[in-house]
Design a protein around this motif. Structure first.
Motif, PDB file in Angstrom:
ATOM      1  N   ASN A 192       0.821  -1.223   0.000  1.00 59.87           N
ATOM      2  CA  ASN A 192       0.000   0.000   0.000  1.00 59.87           C
ATOM      3  C   ASN A 192       0.848   1.264   0.000  1.00 59.87           C
ATOM      4  OD1 ASN A 192       0.907  -0.553   2.621  1.00 59.87           O
ATOM      5  ND2 ASN A 192      -0.824   0.480   3.598  1.00 59.87           N
ATOM      6  N   LEU A 272      -9.927  -4.767   8.689  1.00 61.78           N
ATOM      7  CA  LEU A 272      -9.825  -3.988   7.449  1.00 61.78           C
ATOM      8  C   LEU A 272      -9.913  -2.496   7.749  1.00 61.78           C
ATOM      9  CD1 LEU A 272      -9.612  -3.938   4.361  1.00 61.78           C
ATOM     10  CD2 LEU A 272     -12.107  -4.172   4.251  1.00 61.78           C
ATOM     11  N   HIS A 275      -6.687  -1.351   9.124  1.00 65.39           N
ATOM     12  CA  HIS A 275      -5.693  -1.264   8.057  1.00 65.39           C
ATOM     13  C   HIS A 275      -5.807   0.071   7.329  1.00 65.39           C
ATOM     14  CE1 HIS A 275      -3.264  -2.129   4.570  1.00 65.39           C
ATOM     15  NE2 HIS A 275      -4.308  -2.117   3.765  1.00 65.39           N
ATOM     16  N   TYR A 276      -7.031   0.459   7.009  1.00 69.24           N
ATOM     17  CA  TYR A 276      -7.224   1.735   6.320  1.00 69.24           C
ATOM     18  C   TYR A 276      -6.920   2.930   7.229  1.00 69.24           C
ATOM     19  CZ  TYR A 276      -9.481  -0.719   2.420  1.00 69.24           C
ATOM     20  OH  TYR A 276      -9.747  -1.536   1.340  1.00 69.24           O
ATOM     21  N   ASP A 283      -2.566  -5.569   9.626  1.00 72.92           N
ATOM     22  CA  ASP A 283      -4.024  -5.561   9.771  1.00 72.92           C
ATOM     23  C   ASP A 283      -4.708  -6.150   8.542  1.00 72.92           C
ATOM     24  OD1 ASP A 283      -4.383  -4.502  12.367  1.00 72.92           O
ATOM     25  OD2 ASP A 283      -3.947  -2.483  11.643  1.00 72.92           O
ATOM     26  N   HIS A 284      -4.135  -5.906   7.355  1.00 78.42           N
ATOM     27  CA  HIS A 284      -4.741  -6.504   6.157  1.00 78.42           C
ATOM     28  C   HIS A 284      -4.483  -8.005   6.120  1.00 78.42           C
ATOM     29  CE1 HIS A 284      -5.883  -6.946   1.835  1.00 78.42           C
ATOM     30  NE2 HIS A 284      -6.719  -5.993   2.187  1.00 78.42           N
ATOM     31  N   TYR A 287      -7.014  -9.341   8.550  1.00 77.62           N
ATOM     32  CA  TYR A 287      -8.316  -9.301   7.848  1.00 77.62           C
ATOM     33  C   TYR A 287      -8.443 -10.492   6.910  1.00 77.62           C
ATOM     34  CZ  TYR A 287     -11.175  -7.938   3.750  1.00 77.62           C
ATOM     35  OH  TYR A 287     -12.043  -7.926   2.687  1.00 77.62           O
ATOM     36  N   SER A 288      -7.382 -10.758   6.143  1.00 80.91           N
ATOM     37  CA  SER A 288      -7.395 -11.860   5.177  1.00 80.91           C
ATOM     38  C   SER A 288      -7.536 -13.204   5.873  1.00 80.91           C
ATOM     39  CB  SER A 288      -6.109 -11.835   4.338  1.00 80.91           C
ATOM     40  OG  SER A 288      -5.996 -10.612   3.636  1.00 80.91           O
ATOM     41  N   TYR A 302     -14.109  -9.097  -0.724  1.00 77.82           N
ATOM     42  CA  TYR A 302     -12.688  -8.947  -0.396  1.00 77.82           C
ATOM     43  C   TYR A 302     -12.249  -7.605  -0.964  1.00 77.82           C
ATOM     44  CZ  TYR A 302      -7.834 -10.212   0.583  1.00 77.82           C
ATOM     45  OH  TYR A 302      -6.549 -10.253   1.079  1.00 77.82           O
ATOM     46  N   GLY A 304      -9.184  -4.149  -0.790  1.00 76.77           N
ATOM     47  CA  GLY A 304      -7.889  -3.637  -0.365  1.00 76.77           C
ATOM     48  C   GLY A 304      -6.900  -3.500  -1.508  1.00 76.77           C
TER      49      GLY A 304
END
Length: 715
Positions: A192, A272, A275-276, A283-284, A287-288, A302, A304
């Motif tokens: 990211n 998620l 993460h943002y 965090d992603h 989330y996954s 899903y 991201g």
């Protein structure tokens, strides 16, 4: 438009696929409908990030299109443009919106409107004269030059010296690679981030920008980058790029979290959201992991920074996301295929040392797409892309049923299929593609492993991942070199312990770089070709014994015609491939065309690049053996990280006769299908508007959804 090469003009008369799931949506309980809508709003509100990642001008062009096709301007267009002009404008808007920018999602090539610049300018003036308070002409002037500009560095996406990219701004190619190496050394995640050359007060620096809501002052990494001119620049990190967009995304995710059908989905969305908010990749990953644990959702999603195809160095990921409804009946078929893993995996041609010790059975679902914000809709997906999740918890395979069914029925005269095979091809290509796609995702992407090096244990003579004296599979990994007459490295390791393996912190993408995605797609496609003749697979899909020969032959024909068609996406001018999947398929094509009996090719191309196949019995002997050699090489090279042993780059060189064949392919190319999607209800409404199979439906399926989700305009 006479001075613009045809290849850079927007496609025209392209087929339209309609992804209407309104009937299926109406059958959902009310709370699940609201959950799906909130998730979809989150997906569409992230669209501005994707626009920016494609090109810096794409967000501005989007605003221009948004104004043109909002009311009352839309109705006036029909009065001031001819029918052909209006079609050209709508085709450009539809293509732009479905590619999330002015570069093709499949091919990375810029496209320009067929409507002349002067006519677009006069149209804007007329709109302003007929609508009180309209400012379209002002918006037009902010983007007109970028819409029609076609400088050499703007024609293709790629490394910044010669092409266009937003993943690196103000850096040379060499500096990009040095930043990447520094990030690897510092164990800074890539996915990211965007890299920019900037000024810190009066000092030139290079800044790694993380996508996050949090905005923080730059942090010095203590690393120094030596630039192309010999100067040095400090490397900084900074949070906060795309902050405003992500705030809107999180508003919708918070709403979805409140509507979540269970604690698992709520926990998943919390990761998620974090993460943002904070930009941490962990965090992603978390989330996954929770997403994979959600084995039987009714509404699937899903989101991201996911796929790394568009970063020219293959490390940073593009923002995308989908929401889909599960097709329960077809999911049962895919689940049955998963249950055969203990039978099917041992059929693959590499040693079990290169396979995971235990197969973590993924969920495999058939999905009907409700919302998909992306630069190009796939037929199927295997996620997540984090090894740490797939090794310990597993993955999910998903076939997008409504995308697959629409795409397969689009053309009654498919290119590169001989006339004598055309009717049989049309009769069964859809079930053939379903089989090939499921094998690609499940046993292609789902097989193989990356072997780690445990430095501490091995220093004491202990090997945790394989027997200490395990021989290096020289014959298997070099088989493709011998079959095709390719050069081998001067020295090969004798044991697996001597081979290169993955160090702590290394990843497959990091080791193989820009060709990692292409190699992995080639591996998956090769597996599907290798396994499509196995009865253990065909029984699952209800293929009868008397159909075996024809079915397998059309599976091969479908694959190889796709390989030939992919030659369009090689650029002779820049001597590079513009699309990972097409490069992958070319390696397959080159491999099988080398298979011979008594010195004569078994599979041939005629002067129109049509693919001529032998009977199935012949096909499954030598050509299948060649595919076995190819996929073994790719899988074992990936497993060890031995890039020098991988035959892929040599196999994807395009020269000599191949350039002539490419010309024949380009002469016959057909436009790719674009898709219309359902329109989400506006805030306070509960009515999902069905997708329409026309240009207006394609435009609204993106523009209205983004507008309503982001609140840029009231529609």
């Amino acid at each position: 438009m006479d001075d613009i090469p045809e290849e850079f003009l927007c496609s025209q008369s392209f087929p339209i696929g309609c992804l209407d799931v309104s009937d299926l949506f109406e059958k959902l309980p009310g709370p699940l409908q609201q959950y799906a809508i909130s998730l979809s709003r989150a997906v569409w509100s992230s669209f501005p990030i994707t626009l920016y990642q494609v090109s810096k001008e794409s967000p501005i062009i989007f605003k221009f299109i948004q104004k043109i096709f909002s009311e009352p301007n839309r109705n006036i267009l029909e009065k001031i443009l001819t029918s052909d002009e209006l079609t050209q404008l709508k085709e450009y808007a539809a293509m732009f919106l479905t590619q999330a920018g002015c570069y093709l999602g499949f091919g990375d090539k810029k496209f320009l409107p067929r409507l002349p610049k002067s006519r677009l300018e006069s149209m804007c003036k007329e709109l302003d004269s007929k609508v009180d308070g309209s400012s379209i002409f002002d918006t037009f002037h902010t983007c007109i030059e970028s819409i029609y500009s076609l400088e050499d560095t703007e024609k293709l996406l790629g490394m910044p010296n010669k092409n266009s990219t937003t993943y690196f701004e103000g850096l040379t190619d060499d500096e990009c690679e040095r930043v990447n190496q520094a990030m690897k050394d510092l164990k800074i995640p890539f996915e990211n981030t965007i890299i920019k050359a900037e000024m810190d007060k009066d000092e030139p620096v290079i800044v790694i920008h993380f996508a996050s809501i949090d905005i923080e002052e730059p942090v010095d990494t203590k690393a120094v980058i030596t630039c192309s001119d010999g100067s040095t620049k400090r490397l900084l990190t900074k949070k906060g790029i795309f902050s405003d967009v992500l705030k809107t995304v999180v508003v919708h995710l918070e709403e979805a979290k409140r509507q979540a059908p269970g604690e698992l989905q709520s926990k998943m969305l919390e990761y998620l959201i974090n993460h943002y908010k904070h930009g941490a990749l962990k965090d992603h990953i978390d989330y996954s992991a929770e997403w994979v644990r959600d084995k039987k959702p009714i509404v699937e999603t899903y989101q991201g920074f996911i796929e790394t195809y568009r970063d020219p160095t293959g490390l940073r990921a593009e923002m995308e996301g989908f929401v889909a409804l599960v097709n329960v009946e077809r999911t049962e078929t895919y689940t049955s295929l998963v249950s055969k893993a203990d039978i099917i995996l041992p059929l693959l041609p590499w040693d079990s040392l290169f396979e995971c010790k235990s197969f973590t059975a993924p969920a495999y679902t058939a999905l009907e797409v409700l919302s998909f914000s992306t630069t190009g809709l796939p037929l199927a997906i295997n996620l997540p892309n984090f090894d740490v999740v797939t090794r310990s918890i597993g993955s999910k395979n998903m076939t997008l049923q409504n995308v697959l069914s629409q795409r397969m029925c689009a053309d009654e005269h498919p290119t590169f299929v001989p006339e004598e095979d055309r009717l049989e091809y049309l009769r069964i290509i859809t079930p053939c593609e379903e089989v090939m796609t499921s094998l690609h995702e499940l046993y292609g992407h789902g097989s193989g492993r990356c072997i780690k090096k445990d430095v501490e244990a091995e220093s004491e003579g202990t090997f945790t991942d394989f027997p200490k004296d395990a021989a290096f599979p020289t014959e298997a990994i070099s088989g493709i070199h011998k079959l095709l007459g390719l050069d081998l490295p001067m020295s090969l390791p004798k044991t697996l312990a001597e081979a290169r393996r993955y160090q702590d912190g290394e990843t497959y993408n990091g080791v193989f770089g820009s060709i990692a995605s292409s190699i992995e797609e080639c591996r998956a496609e090769s597996v599907s070709l290798y396994l499509c003749s196995c009865w253990e697979v065909l029984h699952v899909f209800g293929i009868k014994e008397e159909e075996f020969d024809s079915f397998v032959r059309i599976c091969w024909l479908g694959m190889l015609r796709g390989c030939v068609a992919g030659l369009e996406f090689y650029s002779p001018e820049s001597e590079c491939w513009l699309q990972a999947h097409c490069r992958a398929r070319f390696a397959i094509l080159k491999t099988v065309l080398a298979a011979k009996i008594d010195g004569k090719p078994i599979i041939t191309l005629d002067e129109n690049a049509n693919v001529h196949l032998p009977d199935t019995e012949v096909l499954l002997k030598i050509p299948r053996d060649f595919i076995s050699a190819l996929v073994s090489n790719l899988t074992m090279s990936k497993a060890t990280g031995e890039t020098s042993l991988c035959a892929f780059e040599k196999l994807t060189e395009v020269d000599g006769d191949w350039l002539a064949i490419r010309e024949a392919v380009v002469r016959q190319k057909k436009p790719r299908m674009v898709f219309s999607q359902c329109i989400l209800p506006s805030i306070g409404d509960e009515r999902l508007i069905p997708a329409k199979k026309d240009l207006d439906g394609v435009i609204d399926g993106v523009m209205v959804n983004v507008t309503r989700a982001t609140g840029i305009l009231k529609i």
